[in-house]
Design an enzyme around this catalytic site. Structure first.
Site, PDB file in Angstrom:
ATOM      1  N   GLU A   1      -2.463  -6.995   7.510  1.00 46.95           N
ATOM      2  CA  GLU A   1      -1.015  -7.128   8.105  1.00 46.95           C
ATOM      3  C   GLU A   1      -1.032  -7.665   9.390  1.00 46.95           C
ATOM      4  O   GLU A   1      -1.860  -8.012   9.983  1.00 46.95           O
ATOM      5  CB  GLU A   1      -0.917  -5.383   8.065  1.00 46.95           C
ATOM      6  CG  GLU A   1       0.671  -5.405   8.851  1.00 46.95           C
ATOM      7  CD  GLU A   1       1.945  -5.861   7.786  1.00 46.95           C
ATOM      8  OE1 GLU A   1       2.104  -7.089   7.759  1.00 46.95           O
ATOM      9  OE2 GLU A   1       2.522  -4.971   7.453  1.00 46.95           O
TER      10      GLU A   1
ATOM     11  N   HIS B   1       1.064  -1.129   0.101  1.00 43.78           N
ATOM     12  CA  HIS B   1      -0.091   0.125   0.134  1.00 43.78           C
ATOM     13  C   HIS B   1       0.904   1.173  -0.090  1.00 43.78           C
ATOM     14  O   HIS B   1       2.005   1.225   0.358  1.00 43.78           O
ATOM     15  CB  HIS B   1      -0.969  -0.202   1.206  1.00 43.78           C
ATOM     16  CG  HIS B   1      -0.232  -0.029   2.496  1.00 43.78           C
ATOM     17  ND1 HIS B   1       0.456   1.242   3.132  1.00 43.78           N
ATOM     18  CD2 HIS B   1      -0.056  -1.009   3.370  1.00 43.78           C
ATOM     19  CE1 HIS B   1       0.992   0.889   4.247  1.00 43.78           C
ATOM     20  NE2 HIS B   1       0.822  -0.522   4.184  1.00 43.78           N
TER      21      HIS B   1
END
Length: 217
Positions: free
Chosen positions: A89, A12
């Site tokens: 994550e 990201h």
């Protein structure tokens, strides 16, 4: 016939917690303006790639990055973004939101090292992830087995849901996730280097195995 596809792993764009150098696992923060710009630049780099499927984690920062990438793409404005917890994550437990330097200093000292650098010199990724769980006072942080279990489930979904041969698949995810995937399938790359925001790593899946084509570009 064996399934074959190209998996484009994208981290990201930069977030505010990234900028402040704080631990950001299941915690989420918006992309910075620079983060948005770099995500769009990655989209332009991939503009001529016709993606067949899109996956992200269920965190806002990966979804926003994927949307910015798709805005630059010549083909795929109407593709559905498949949001999956499997690609979220790593959870850092009570270290979430802590300065990364402070968190890793504690992990290093708990293992008898004076700093993070010496910890990483002596131990592999799997061991360090286990140490993070040990050092978290609540022991809520994910260890290696926990995080790889869900990554593996996510990759198996991608493999099993193939609709055609030679697909191009976009997966926008996180630094630790990318590092674990690269480490699992290759020993040729420096997995301790920082995974750059909006960087591209490409894997080729063929004959039931992943091979690394490029890393952190």
């Amino acid at each position: 016939m064996d399934k074959t596809f190209n998996l484009y792993l994208i981290r990201h764009g930069e977030t505010y917690l990234n900028r402040y150098k704080k631990m950001q696992g299941w915690a989420d923060s918006p992309l910075t303006e620079e983060g948005k710009a770099i995500a769009s630049e990655t989209g332009r780099r991939l503009a001529s790639v016709k993606f067949d499927r899109i996956y992200t984690s269920d965190s806002g920062r990966t979804v926003e990055t994927a949307e910015l990438i798709l805005q630059e793409n010549h083909y795929n404005h109407d593709l559905i973004i498949n949001r999956r917890k499997a690609f979220r994550e790593s959870f850092f437990g009570s270290f979430e939101g802590e300065y990364s330097e402070v968190a890793f200093q504690k992990v290093a000292q708990d293992q008898g090292y004076s700093n993070r650098e010496k910890l990483f010199q002596k131990h592999n990724l799997e061991e360090v992830m286990n140490f993070i769980k040990e050092s978290d006072p609540f022991h809520h942080a994910e260890n290696y087995k926990e995080i790889w279990g869900r990554i593996d489930n996510g990759l198996n979904e991608i493999i099993n849901n193939g609709q055609s041969d030679n697909e191009n698949i976009l997966l926008v995810t996180h630094g630790v996730i990318i590092r674990n995937i690269i480490s699992k399938f290759s020993n040729e790359f420096d997995k301790e280097m920082e995974i750059k925001n909006s960087s591209i790593s490409v894997l080729k899946y063929s004959s039931n195995i992943f091979k690394i084509v490029s890393f952190n570009q």
